[in-house]
Design a protein around this motif. Structure first.
Motif, PDB file in Angstrom:
ATOM      1  N   HIS A  64      20.598  80.868  38.220  1.00 21.37           N
ATOM      2  CA  HIS A  64      20.884  79.605  38.893  1.00 21.37           C
ATOM      3  C   HIS A  64      19.975  78.485  38.387  1.00 21.37           C
ATOM      4  CE1 HIS A  64      23.529  81.073  42.231  1.00 21.37           C
ATOM      5  NE2 HIS A  64      22.927  82.219  41.945  1.00 21.37           N
ATOM      6  N   LEU A  65      20.512  77.273  38.321  1.00 23.52           N
ATOM      7  CA  LEU A  65      19.742  76.034  38.108  1.00 23.52           C
ATOM      8  C   LEU A  65      18.788  76.126  36.919  1.00 23.52           C
ATOM      9  CD1 LEU A  65      18.800  75.274  41.842  1.00 23.52           C
ATOM     10  CD2 LEU A  65      20.825  74.549  40.588  1.00 23.52           C
ATOM     11  N   TYR A  66      19.246  76.700  35.827  1.00 23.32           N
ATOM     12  CA  TYR A  66      18.336  76.990  34.728  1.00 23.32           C
ATOM     13  C   TYR A  66      17.930  75.757  33.935  1.00 23.32           C
ATOM     14  CZ  TYR A  66      23.130  77.861  33.053  1.00 23.32           C
ATOM     15  OH  TYR A  66      24.472  77.787  32.816  1.00 23.32           O
ATOM     16  N   PHE A  67      18.627  74.619  34.116  1.00 19.93           N
ATOM     17  CA  PHE A  67      18.184  73.372  33.488  1.00 19.93           C
ATOM     18  C   PHE A  67      17.547  72.415  34.490  1.00 19.93           C
ATOM     19  CE2 PHE A  67      21.439  74.657  30.332  1.00 19.93           C
ATOM     20  CZ  PHE A  67      20.603  74.695  29.213  1.00 19.93           C
ATOM     21  N   LEU A  68      17.317  72.876  35.714  1.00 19.75           N
ATOM     22  CA  LEU A  68      16.752  72.018  36.744  1.00 19.75           C
ATOM     23  C   LEU A  68      15.354  71.521  36.372  1.00 19.75           C
ATOM     24  CD1 LEU A  68      16.938  72.205  40.518  1.00 19.75           C
ATOM     25  CD2 LEU A  68      14.684  72.427  39.526  1.00 19.75           C
ATOM     26  N   LEU A  69      14.496  72.399  35.897  1.00 18.52           N
ATOM     27  CA  LEU A  69      13.128  72.000  35.529  1.00 18.52           C
ATOM     28  C   LEU A  69      13.145  70.970  34.408  1.00 18.52           C
ATOM     29  CD1 LEU A  69      11.243  75.425  35.619  1.00 18.52           C
ATOM     30  CD2 LEU A  69      11.292  73.648  37.371  1.00 18.52           C
ATOM     31  N   ALA A  70      14.003  71.168  33.415  1.00 25.60           N
ATOM     32  CA  ALA A  70      14.088  70.220  32.294  1.00 25.60           C
ATOM     33  C   ALA A  70      14.563  68.855  32.774  1.00 25.60           C
ATOM     34  CB  ALA A  70      15.025  70.775  31.222  1.00 25.60           C
ATOM     35  N   ILE A  71      15.542  68.843  33.671  1.00 24.91           N
ATOM     36  CA  ILE A  71      16.057  67.567  34.190  1.00 24.91           C
ATOM     37  C   ILE A  71      14.974  66.823  34.947  1.00 24.91           C
ATOM     38  CG2 ILE A  71      17.611  66.564  35.915  1.00 24.91           C
ATOM     39  CD1 ILE A  71      19.695  68.634  35.076  1.00 24.91           C
ATOM     40  N   LEU A  72      14.280  67.515  35.850  1.00 26.20           N
ATOM     41  CA  LEU A  72      13.274  66.848  36.676  1.00 26.20           C
ATOM     42  C   LEU A  72      12.084  66.369  35.844  1.00 26.20           C
ATOM     43  CD1 LEU A  72      13.384  69.051  39.898  1.00 26.20           C
ATOM     44  CD2 LEU A  72      14.439  66.829  39.480  1.00 26.20           C
ATOM     45  N   VAL A  73      11.722  67.134  34.828  1.00 30.73           N
ATOM     46  CA  VAL A  73      10.656  66.681  33.931  1.00 30.73           C
ATOM     47  C   VAL A  73      11.112  65.454  33.155  1.00 30.73           C
ATOM     48  CG1 VAL A  73       9.343  67.270  31.856  1.00 30.73           C
ATOM     49  CG2 VAL A  73       9.485  68.902  33.737  1.00 30.73           C
ATOM     50  N   TYR A  74      12.353  65.465  32.696  1.00 41.37           N
ATOM     51  CA  TYR A  74      12.901  64.305  31.966  1.00 41.37           C
ATOM     52  C   TYR A  74      12.872  63.057  32.842  1.00 41.37           C
ATOM     53  CZ  TYR A  74      16.098  61.747  28.857  1.00 41.37           C
ATOM     54  OH  TYR A  74      16.650  60.827  28.002  1.00 41.37           O
ATOM     55  N   VAL A  75      13.256  63.195  34.104  1.00 43.74           N
ATOM     56  CA  VAL A  75      13.357  62.051  35.003  1.00 43.74           C
ATOM     57  C   VAL A  75      11.986  61.604  35.504  1.00 43.74           C
ATOM     58  CG1 VAL A  75      14.237  61.269  37.243  1.00 43.74           C
ATOM     59  CG2 VAL A  75      15.707  62.617  35.727  1.00 43.74           C
ATOM     60  N   TYR A  76      11.115  62.554  35.860  1.00 42.32           N
ATOM     61  CA  TYR A  76       9.872  62.207  36.548  1.00 42.32           C
ATOM     62  C   TYR A  76       8.627  62.228  35.660  1.00 42.32           C
ATOM     63  CZ  TYR A  76      12.283  62.258  41.015  1.00 42.32           C
ATOM     64  OH  TYR A  76      13.123  61.951  42.058  1.00 42.32           O
ATOM     65  N   ASN A  77       8.711  62.864  34.483  1.00 41.75           N
ATOM     66  CA  ASN A  77       7.530  62.908  33.617  1.00 41.75           C
ATOM     67  C   ASN A  77       7.709  62.171  32.302  1.00 41.75           C
ATOM     68  OD1 ASN A  77       7.009  65.779  35.221  1.00 41.75           O
ATOM     69  ND2 ASN A  77       5.135  64.707  34.673  1.00 41.75           N
ATOM     70  N   GLY A  78       8.910  62.121  31.788  1.00 41.35           N
ATOM     71  CA  GLY A  78       9.098  61.412  30.535  1.00 41.35           C
ATOM     72  C   GLY A  78      10.163  62.052  29.667  1.00 41.35           C
ATOM     73  N   LYS A  79      10.773  61.228  28.833  1.00 47.40           N
ATOM     74  CA  LYS A  79      11.902  61.683  28.025  1.00 47.40           C
ATOM     75  C   LYS A  79      11.494  62.687  26.947  1.00 47.40           C
ATOM     76  CE  LYS A  79      14.512  57.429  28.775  1.00 47.40           C
ATOM     77  NZ  LYS A  79      15.158  56.253  28.139  1.00 47.40           N
ATOM     78  N   ASN A  80      10.321  62.475  26.337  1.00 48.13           N
ATOM     79  CA  ASN A  80       9.923  63.368  25.249  1.00 48.13           C
ATOM     80  C   ASN A  80       9.728  64.789  25.735  1.00 48.13           C
ATOM     81  OD1 ASN A  80       9.986  61.335  23.327  1.00 48.13           O
ATOM     82  ND2 ASN A  80       7.854  60.761  23.639  1.00 48.13           N
TER      83      ASN A  80
END
Length: 363
Positions: A64-80
């Motif tokens: 489940h939700l295996y790209f959730l961490l990547a999405i939240l990092v992209y949104v809240y920590n930075g695109k790179n």
């Protein structure tokens, strides 16, 4: 129903815990350049993502939700970082499934990579909209649900394929997003407090320029010292007499105006990035000089003296002037304290010679 509620609480609690571990680490970690930085953020991410995959597979019988961490990092920590984590997520999913099945088909690899690419592409496009992070996160997670549903139907190994599985995904992701949103606001407030305390620790309350603590901290920095050309110590002439005659408030006003004129003059003549200004004592200021370009040190400080002489302050009859001492860093084994002490001796000589002048060491 009870089982579904337990599954939602299990998945959302696990994801919230992983996000609360990952986001502040990435936000506050000392950023490093080159390979070292990428190794650090990769090492942080991989075990957390593996925990998400293994727990959701073992507990809920699906990934489940295996790209959730990547999405939240992209949104809240930075695109790179988010971009890197999308790639890592796809690779870890493939590796994890290969461990479970002992072999992975080409179709499964393509599904995982395509899923990651489409979810990243949607998140990237949403990032162009000037909306709050929580809204961008919601629409990015919506795209993730859609692609999980599609690829879960195509291949049950890479996503839920039942109505209850989709429902668990959606509710858990919403709970995680809400928790991360408020956690991010909490971190913003903490960052503001840290910034304020850092500013107070490094800056003089009266003049707003750097203070003695910041000066000594910079002296301990190898990178700072490598760029240093010279140290100048500037002392406002007869400040005690001005303070005694006109009062403490006028004295403070004179110091503020005096320091601002020094800063403005040097910024115009040698550019802002080539010097730093510190308040060292009551009426003393230190200038650490990295470069003077094509300027001449004597002419530079003669011009500064003229600039200070031209200062006019309401109700102040005296003409302002300063005494200065300048020592070159390279003449003193590139030791900032030795350079500073020699500049202080030159300042004493300038005062002894009658003030309103600068003693400059031969380079």
């Amino acid at each position: 129903m009870y089982t579904m509620i337990v599954d939602i609480m299990t998945l959302s609690a696990m994801c919230i815990g992983l996000c609360f571990s990952l986001i502040p680490i990435l936000r506050f970690h000392e950023k490093s350049d080159g390979a070292e930085g990428y190794i650090l953020v990769t090492t942080i991410f991989l075990p957390l993502l593996y925990s998400l995959l293994s727990v959701s597979k073992l507990t809920l019988n699906s990934i489940h939700l295996y790209f959730l961490l990547a999405i939240l990092v992209y949104v809240y920590n930075g695109k790179n970082l988010g971009r890197l984590y999308f790639l890592l997520s796809s690779l870890v999913i493939i590796s994890y499934l290969s461990m479970l099945q002992k072999s992975v088909s080409i179709d499964l690899i393509m599904y995982a990579l395509l899923n990651g690419s489409l979810t990243y592409l949607t998140t990237w496009i949403i990032g162009f909209f000037q909306v709050k992070k929580v809204i961008r996160g919601f629409f990015s997670l919506t795209s993730m649900w859609l692609f999980e549903m599609i690829f879960g139907l195509i291949n049950p190994n890479i996503g839920p394929q039942t109505t209850s599985g989709y429902f668990i995904d959606i509710i858990s992701a919403i709970l995680v997003l809400i928790a991360v949103h408020y956690f991010d606001r909490y971190l913003d407030k903490k960052q503001e407090i840290i910034n304020e305390l850092t500013w107070q620790a490094n800056n003089d309350e009266l003049t707003q320029f750097y203070n003695l603590y910041r000066l000594h901290k910079n002296f301990d920095s190898e990178q700072f010292n490598q760029k240093m050309l010279a140290i100048a110590i500037i002392d406002l002439d007869y400040f005690k007499a001005v303070n005694d005659r006109y009062g403490h408030n006028m004295g403070n006003q004179v110091l503020i105006i005096f320091s601002k004129h020094i800063h403005q003059y040097l910024a115009e003549k040698i550019s802002r990035e080539n010097f730093d200004l510190y308040r060292y004592g009551g009426e003393e200021f230190v200038v650490t000089i990295r470069s003077i370009g094509n300027a001449d040190m004597d002419s530079l400080f003669e011009g500064l003296q003229s600039c200070v002489n031209a200062i006019t302050i309401n109700k102040l009859n005296e003409v302002l002037s300063f005494s200065g001492g300048i020592a070159y860093f390279g003449n003193h084994e590139k030791d900032p304290l030795m350079t500073f002490e020699f500049a202080d001796k030159l300042l004493y000589l300038a005062k002894k010679a009658g003030r309103k002048q600068t003693c400059i060491e031969s380079q």
